[in-house]
Design an enzyme around this catalytic site. Structure first.
Site, short mmCIF file in Angstrom:
data_model
loop_
_atom_site.label_atom_id
_atom_site.label_comp_id
_atom_site.label_asym_id
_atom_site.label_seq_id
_atom_site.Cartn_x
_atom_site.Cartn_y
_atom_site.Cartn_z
N ASN A 9 0.87 -1.19 0.00
CA ASN A 9 0.00 0.00 0.00
C ASN A 9 0.90 1.23 0.00
O ASN A 9 1.42 1.62 1.04
CB ASN A 9 -0.89 -0.04 1.25
CG ASN A 9 -1.69 1.23 1.43
OD1 ASN A 9 -1.81 2.04 0.51
ND2 ASN A 9 -2.25 1.41 2.62
N TRP A 10 1.06 1.82 -1.18
CA TRP A 10 1.99 2.95 -1.30
C TRP A 10 1.45 4.22 -0.65
O TRP A 10 2.18 5.20 -0.53
CB TRP A 10 2.29 3.22 -2.78
CG TRP A 10 3.15 2.18 -3.44
CD1 TRP A 10 3.69 1.06 -2.85
CD2 TRP A 10 3.57 2.16 -4.81
NE1 TRP A 10 4.42 0.35 -3.77
CE2 TRP A 10 4.35 1.00 -4.99
CE3 TRP A 10 3.35 3.00 -5.89
CZ2 TRP A 10 4.93 0.68 -6.22
CZ3 TRP A 10 3.92 2.67 -7.11
CH2 TRP A 10 4.70 1.53 -7.27
N LYS A 11 0.18 4.25 -0.35
CA LYS A 11 -0.44 5.47 0.19
C LYS A 11 -0.18 6.64 -0.78
O LYS A 11 -0.09 6.41 -1.98
CB LYS A 11 0.04 5.76 1.61
CG LYS A 11 -0.09 4.51 2.50
CD LYS A 11 0.05 4.77 3.95
CE LYS A 11 -0.12 3.45 4.71
NZ LYS A 11 -0.18 3.62 6.15
N HIS A 99 -9.71 1.48 4.64
CA HIS A 99 -8.43 1.67 5.34
C HIS A 99 -8.64 2.66 6.50
O HIS A 99 -9.41 3.61 6.37
CB HIS A 99 -7.36 2.20 4.38
CG HIS A 99 -5.99 2.18 4.99
ND1 HIS A 99 -5.55 3.19 5.82
CD2 HIS A 99 -5.00 1.27 4.92
CE1 HIS A 99 -4.32 2.89 6.22
NE2 HIS A 99 -3.97 1.73 5.70
N GLU A 101 -6.98 5.08 7.49
CA GLU A 101 -6.74 6.50 7.13
C GLU A 101 -7.94 7.08 6.40
O GLU A 101 -8.23 8.27 6.53
CB GLU A 101 -5.45 6.62 6.31
CG GLU A 101 -4.23 6.43 7.22
CD GLU A 101 -3.02 5.80 6.54
OE1 GLU A 101 -2.93 5.81 5.31
OE2 GLU A 101 -2.15 5.28 7.29
N GLU A 171 -5.57 -4.55 10.55
CA GLU A 171 -4.53 -3.54 10.76
C GLU A 171 -4.81 -2.78 12.05
O GLU A 171 -5.62 -1.84 12.05
CB GLU A 171 -4.52 -2.55 9.59
CG GLU A 171 -4.18 -3.18 8.26
CD GLU A 171 -3.58 -2.16 7.30
OE1 GLU A 171 -2.48 -2.42 6.81
OE2 GLU A 171 -4.20 -1.11 7.07
N GLY A 177 2.45 2.58 10.75
CA GLY A 177 3.41 3.67 10.57
C GLY A 177 4.10 4.08 11.86
O GLY A 177 4.77 5.10 11.92
N SER A 217 3.37 -1.79 10.30
CA SER A 217 4.82 -1.83 10.49
C SER A 217 5.47 -3.16 10.08
O SER A 217 6.44 -3.60 10.69
CB SER A 217 5.19 -1.46 11.93
OG SER A 217 4.76 -0.13 12.21
N GLY A 238 2.74 -0.94 4.24
CA GLY A 238 2.75 0.48 3.90
C GLY A 238 4.16 0.98 3.64
O GLY A 238 4.73 0.74 2.58
N GLY A 239 4.73 1.65 4.64
CA GLY A 239 6.04 2.30 4.51
C GLY A 239 7.10 1.46 3.82
O GLY A 239 7.79 1.94 2.91
P1 PGA Z 1 2.69 0.58 7.61
O1 PGA Z 1 1.21 0.78 6.98
O2 PGA Z 1 3.23 -0.71 7.05
O3 PGA Z 1 3.46 1.79 7.15
O4 PGA Z 1 2.52 0.51 9.09
C1 PGA Z 1 0.34 -0.28 6.79
C2 PGA Z 1 -0.96 0.21 6.20
O5 PGA Z 1 -1.44 1.27 6.62
O6 PGA Z 1 -1.53 -0.45 5.31
#
Ligand code: PGA
Length: 257
Positions: A9-11, A99, A101, A171, A177, A217, A238-239
């Site tokens: 997930n590149w966001k 998600h 966010e 999640e 993050g 994470s 994500g990250g």
């Molecule tokens: P993260 O994000 O790996 O940066 O914690 C995961 C996500 O929000 O899908």
């Protein structure tokens, strides 16, 4: 059994030129044996999808891709939104729905999430339906019932054939993050409760076939431990996923176990 899925997930990171470079580096490091063992997907911003489709089609890559959100409507006066038929036309396999966010920044509630899941399914794409609790819920010890409530609302009124197509991502918000990964046991506790609930609302067969991902994470240093858990079938990353070498290492987790 269930084939693991590693989805990046590149966001809101990487423009389309950067996306091309990252995908090229990623696929250079992943071979057919990896793809046989694990499904690999990237979930870029909308503006990157056409470029990635061109790469994947042109080089017949086995990399899958998808979007991070979708409109519940097929078309119309919805300024700024992107619809499921538009994403299907771009060859998307997956759409992330719900998600945390989107839930917090865009105030998305269960009702709209349910509609987005239905819109995704209606256009032959697979929702990656996200659930998870924040720190206060975790500290109050009600995280399992919180997640089950989110599941029931998001998956309300889905037929059994529709339920069969869902991927669920657990999640915990406090682990996204933050560098604070849930322990493998934390992930397993909730993922196994999710599978039990799939049996309740679907069937035993559907529950056994559903892929349940962990997200929060995830990185190459912790993925192997998490994947040892019986009900964890992959990760939403994500990250770490915007670094192609790191994502490739995560995909190859099976080689270090
Ligand atoms: P993260 O994000 O790996 O940066 O914690 C995961 C996500 O929000 O899908």
């Amino acid at each position: 059994m269930r084939k693991p899925l590693m989805a990046g997930n590149w966001k809101m990171n990487l423009n389309h030129l950067e996306a091309i470079a990252v995908v090229q580096k990623l696929v250079y490091s992943i071979n057919d044996k990896d793809y046989d063992a694990v499904d690999v997907a990237v979930l870029p911003p909308f503006t990157d999808i056409r470029s990635i489709q061109t790469l994947v089609d042109g080089d017949r890559l086995r990399l899958l891709y998808g979007a991070q959100d979708v409109s519940p409507s097929a078309n119309g006066a919805f300024t700024g939104d992107i619809s499921a038929p538009m994403l299907a036309k771009l060859g998307c396999t997956f759409v992330v729905v719900g998600h945390s966010e989107r839930r917090s920044v865009h105030k998305e509630e269960d009702g709209v999430i349910n509609k987005k899941i239905k819109a995704t399914l209606a256009h032959e794409m697979t929702p990656i339906f996200c659930v998870g609790e924040d720190l206060s819920v975790r500290e109050s010890g009600t995280h399992v019932s919180h997640v089950i409530r989110q599941m029931r609302a998001g998956l309300a009124n889905l037929s059994k054939p529709e339920l069969k197509k869902i991927v669920i991502a657990y999640e915990p918000i406090w682990a996204i993050g933050t560098g604070k990964t849930a322990t493998p046991q934390d992930a397993q506790e909730v993922c196994s409760a999710i599978r039990n609930e799939m049996e309740e609302i679907g069937s035993r067969e559907i529950a056994q076939d559903t892929r349940i991902l962990y997200g929060g994470s995830v990185k190459s240093a912790n993925i192997a431990e998490i994947m040892k858990e019986a009900d964890v079938d992959g990760a939403l990353i994500g990250g770490a996923s915007i670094d192609p070498e790191e994502l490739a290492k995560i995909v190859k987790f099976h080689q270090s176990t």
